[in-house]
Write an enzyme that holds these catalytic residues in place. Structure first.
Site, short mmCIF file in Angstrom:
data_model
loop_
_atom_site.label_atom_id
_atom_site.label_comp_id
_atom_site.label_asym_id
_atom_site.label_seq_id
_atom_site.Cartn_x
_atom_site.Cartn_y
_atom_site.Cartn_z
N ARG A 1 0.95 -1.20 0.06
CA ARG A 1 -0.04 -0.03 0.01
C ARG A 1 0.76 1.18 -0.04
O ARG A 1 1.85 1.28 1.00
CB ARG A 1 -0.98 0.12 1.24
CG ARG A 1 -1.92 0.99 1.33
CD ARG A 1 -2.59 1.04 2.63
NE ARG A 1 -1.92 2.18 3.79
CZ ARG A 1 -2.88 2.62 4.53
NH1 ARG A 1 -4.04 2.40 4.76
NH2 ARG A 1 -2.00 3.60 5.09
N TYR B 1 -2.55 11.86 7.46
CA TYR B 1 -2.58 10.40 8.30
C TYR B 1 -1.99 9.24 7.60
O TYR B 1 -2.23 9.07 6.39
CB TYR B 1 -4.10 10.09 8.64
CG TYR B 1 -4.40 8.89 9.43
CD1 TYR B 1 -4.36 8.90 10.74
CD2 TYR B 1 -4.89 7.79 8.46
CE1 TYR B 1 -4.70 7.60 11.23
CE2 TYR B 1 -5.16 6.61 9.32
CZ TYR B 1 -4.98 6.42 10.46
OH TYR B 1 -5.48 5.52 11.30
N ASP C 1 -5.00 3.72 -0.17
CA ASP C 1 -6.12 4.22 0.87
C ASP C 1 -6.52 5.70 0.73
O ASP C 1 -5.84 6.49 1.06
CB ASP C 1 -5.81 3.62 2.22
CG ASP C 1 -7.17 3.63 3.26
OD1 ASP C 1 -8.09 4.14 2.71
OD2 ASP C 1 -6.84 3.13 4.39
N HIS D 1 -9.16 6.81 2.39
CA HIS D 1 -9.68 7.07 3.42
C HIS D 1 -10.78 7.93 3.67
O HIS D 1 -10.96 9.01 4.53
CB HIS D 1 -8.44 7.83 4.52
CG HIS D 1 -8.14 6.85 5.73
ND1 HIS D 1 -9.02 7.08 6.93
CD2 HIS D 1 -7.46 5.93 6.15
CE1 HIS D 1 -8.78 6.02 7.86
NE2 HIS D 1 -7.83 5.50 7.29
N GLU E 1 -8.80 2.03 -2.01
CA GLU E 1 -9.63 1.80 -0.81
C GLU E 1 -10.26 2.89 -0.25
O GLU E 1 -9.84 4.11 -0.52
CB GLU E 1 -8.68 1.48 0.12
CG GLU E 1 -9.24 1.01 1.55
CD GLU E 1 -8.24 0.47 2.50
OE1 GLU E 1 -7.29 0.51 2.45
OE2 GLU E 1 -8.73 0.62 3.85
N GLU F 1 -13.78 -1.23 5.94
CA GLU F 1 -13.37 -1.48 7.35
C GLU F 1 -14.01 -0.82 8.51
O GLU F 1 -14.00 -1.23 9.69
CB GLU F 1 -11.94 -0.90 7.30
CG GLU F 1 -11.70 0.73 7.18
CD GLU F 1 -10.29 1.31 7.24
OE1 GLU F 1 -9.51 0.54 6.39
OE2 GLU F 1 -9.84 2.29 7.87
N ARG G 1 -13.68 -5.17 2.99
CA ARG G 1 -12.50 -4.77 3.87
C ARG G 1 -12.84 -4.85 5.44
O ARG G 1 -12.11 -4.57 6.29
CB ARG G 1 -12.23 -3.11 3.84
CG ARG G 1 -11.45 -2.87 2.42
CD ARG G 1 -9.96 -3.24 2.54
NE ARG G 1 -9.22 -2.41 3.33
CZ ARG G 1 -8.37 -2.71 4.30
NH1 ARG G 1 -7.95 -4.01 4.29
NH2 ARG G 1 -7.79 -1.88 5.11
N GLU H 1 -4.42 -7.54 4.33
CA GLU H 1 -3.54 -6.48 4.85
C GLU H 1 -2.68 -7.11 6.28
O GLU H 1 -3.22 -7.72 7.09
CB GLU H 1 -4.52 -5.42 5.22
CG GLU H 1 -3.72 -4.30 6.10
CD GLU H 1 -4.44 -3.22 6.43
OE1 GLU H 1 -5.95 -3.35 6.62
OE2 GLU H 1 -4.21 -2.08 6.52
N TRP I 1 -12.29 11.59 7.01
CA TRP I 1 -10.88 11.07 6.69
C TRP I 1 -10.85 9.42 7.02
O TRP I 1 -11.98 8.94 7.47
CB TRP I 1 -9.87 11.35 7.81
CG TRP I 1 -10.11 10.97 9.11
CD1 TRP I 1 -11.32 11.55 10.08
CD2 TRP I 1 -9.59 10.14 9.79
NE1 TRP I 1 -11.27 10.83 11.45
CE2 TRP I 1 -10.11 9.96 11.24
CE3 TRP I 1 -8.69 9.02 9.63
CZ2 TRP I 1 -9.41 8.95 12.08
CZ3 TRP I 1 -8.35 8.32 10.58
CH2 TRP I 1 -8.71 7.83 11.75
C1 GCO Z 1 -6.13 0.58 7.00
C2 GCO Z 1 -6.77 1.79 8.02
C3 GCO Z 1 -6.25 1.83 9.36
C4 GCO Z 1 -7.39 2.68 10.10
C5 GCO Z 1 -7.35 2.49 11.53
C6 GCO Z 1 -8.06 3.30 12.42
O1 GCO Z 1 -6.50 0.53 6.00
O2 GCO Z 1 -5.37 0.00 7.44
O3 GCO Z 1 -7.31 2.53 7.18
O4 GCO Z 1 -5.05 2.41 9.34
O5 GCO Z 1 -7.17 3.86 9.97
O6 GCO Z 1 -7.65 0.94 11.65
O7 GCO Z 1 -8.12 2.64 13.93
MG MG Z 2 -8.13 1.65 5.49
#
Ligand code: GCO
Ligand code: MG
Length: 412
Positions: A147, A159, A220, A222, A246, A272, A293, A349, A412
């Site tokens: 990634r 982030y 990602d 986000h 993602e 996620e 995810r 992942e 985010w």
């Molecule tokens: C990823 C994620 C994580 C999240 C985290 C938040 O793709 O692994 O986006 O980094 O941001 O799990 O708690």
């Molecule tokens: Mg993520």
């Protein structure tokens, strides 16, 4: 036999983890992960105050019935706190069932469908050069999928973007702890979507040029884009053959991905922050995503995640289970067993836990040539060392807040 005890452990070896331990009347022990990053104690209370007392005396082998009991009976269904609590119990019961059968859990889930699980790791850098250095480090270790996240000119910090420490050691920890004496608040970051959209194609170009066509590249977003912005990004990445994009939009509005699909063939991954199969209904039936995810930890455990993957499998959609460090090694093991067994596995992942965390959680899973394997120990194959865990007291940590340049709170 019956459930005799349900204990909830909170430990913080560098970051917080919530772990359930179920003990049966004949002395079997199972472990489950209920870690919800930044909201850990809400799950602890849910488990200790509302779940544990109702389970004592129940048949520990009735895993599906217990899942339905915890999901349906409280009336208030779904939600991250509830589903993390259900997940922790569910994993612990599967762990016990497999230990009693004397087999690694994947054998109870249908046996191995493959020899190992393709893993992707996280590389990032404040510049494309630093990012490429990080990617090199992983490629040298044999990883086949990475990634890639990079700094954006004009933005101080993003982030998930850090330069690897000298020597290539790369640590990424999503939740931040306030400095001693500072108020207990999330840190704040500034975001600019236009600057990001302008820069990201150059990041992919820089990595592709360096590594050639074979390495799988993931990214990602986000949840930070509107549908039309996401469509533009997905289209602009196509020449670099991304493995997936993602969370290009906030996932709760499932229908917006129709618009992204109309404009791009970049594969999409989402989920996620989802916690049940219902969050995927439109996404799966309309084939608006390519990868699921969710994590076992946040989507009702092995039973909950297996429901999602069975549904997804009918539509040819594959797994890409969430595996950040906020999923504990117990949750990670759940993914490896399920991923090994299901037909529609895609990629896993893999964000390795710190040495400190791995002294508290004793793991048996392994990675070789970029492929993960859960190992052959009976059950999940991960044990919590309670004595080691007791040395690490809970310390609140929060995920950051993201704002636009004018201060508006942003996704985010
Ligand atoms: C990823 C994620 C994580 C999240 C985290 C938040 O793709 O692994 O986006 O980094 O941001 O799990 O708690
Ligand atoms: Mg993520």
């Amino acid at each position: 036999m019956a459930i005799d005890r349900v204990d909830v452990n909170v430990t913080s070896p560098g970051r917080n983890f919530v772990t359930v331990k179920i003990t049966t009347s004949d002395g079997a022990v199972g472990w489950g992960d209920g870690t919800l990053n930044g909201r850990e104690l809400a799950v602890v209370s849910y488990l200790r105050d509302h779940v544990a007392p109702t389970l004592i005396g129940r048949d520990e082998s009735a895993i599906e019935a217990t899942w339905q009991y915890l999901y349906r009976s409280p009336y208030w269904r779904r939600g991250p706190v509830t589903m993390a609590a259900v997940a922790a119990i569910d994993m612990a019961l599967w762990d016990i069932a497999a230990k009693k059968a004397g087999v690694p859990l994947y054998q109870l889930l249908g046996g191995a469908s493959r020899t190992g699980l393709l893993a992707y790791v996280h590389a990032s850098g404040t510049t494309i050069e630093r990012l490429n250095e990080a990617v090199h480090g992983y490629v040298e270790q044999g990883f086949q999928a990475v990634r890639v996240q990079a700094g954006v000119p004009g933005l101080d910090h993003i982030y998930g973007v850090h330069d690897a420490a000298p020597g290539g050691k790369y640590e990424y920890e999503p939740a931040g702890r306030p400095a001693a004496g500072a108020p207990l608040r999330p840190t704040e970051e500034t975001w600019d979507t236009r600057a990001y959209l302008r820069h990201l194609p150059a990041v992919f170009e820089g990595v592709r040029e360096e590594f050639g066509p074979e390495l799988r590249l993931l990214h990602d977003g986000h949840h930070r884009m509107t549908p039309i912005e996401a469509a533009r990004l997905a289209r602009s990445l196509e020449p670099y053959d991304p493995f997936w994009l993602e969370d290009c939009t906030p996932g709760e509005d499932q229908s917006v991905l129709r618009l992204v699909r109309q404009h791009s063939v970049t594969p999409l991954a989402i989920g996620e922050v989802f916690n049940s199969v219902h969050d995927y209904q439109t996404l799966i039936t309309e084939r608006l995503i390519d990868y699921v995810r969710s994590s076992a930890t946040h989507a009702g455990g092995i039973t909950g995640l297996r429901q999602i993957m069975t549904f997804a499998g009918i539509y040819g959609i594959r797994s890409g289970f969430h595996g950040p460090t906020d999923v504990s090694p117990v949750g990670m093991a759940a993914h490896l067993h399920l991923g090994l067994a299901i037909h529609n596995f895609g990629i896993q992942e893999y964000m390795p836990h710190s040495e400190q965390a791995l002294q508290v959680f004793r793991t048996g899973y392994r990675v070789e040539d970029g492929l993960l394997h859960p190992g052959e120990a009976p059950g999940l194959g991960v044990e919590l060392d309670e004595e080691a865990a007791a040395a690490h007291e809970y310390a609140p940590a929060y995920l950051p807040v993201n704002r636009l340049r004018d201060g508006t709170v942003h996704d985010w």
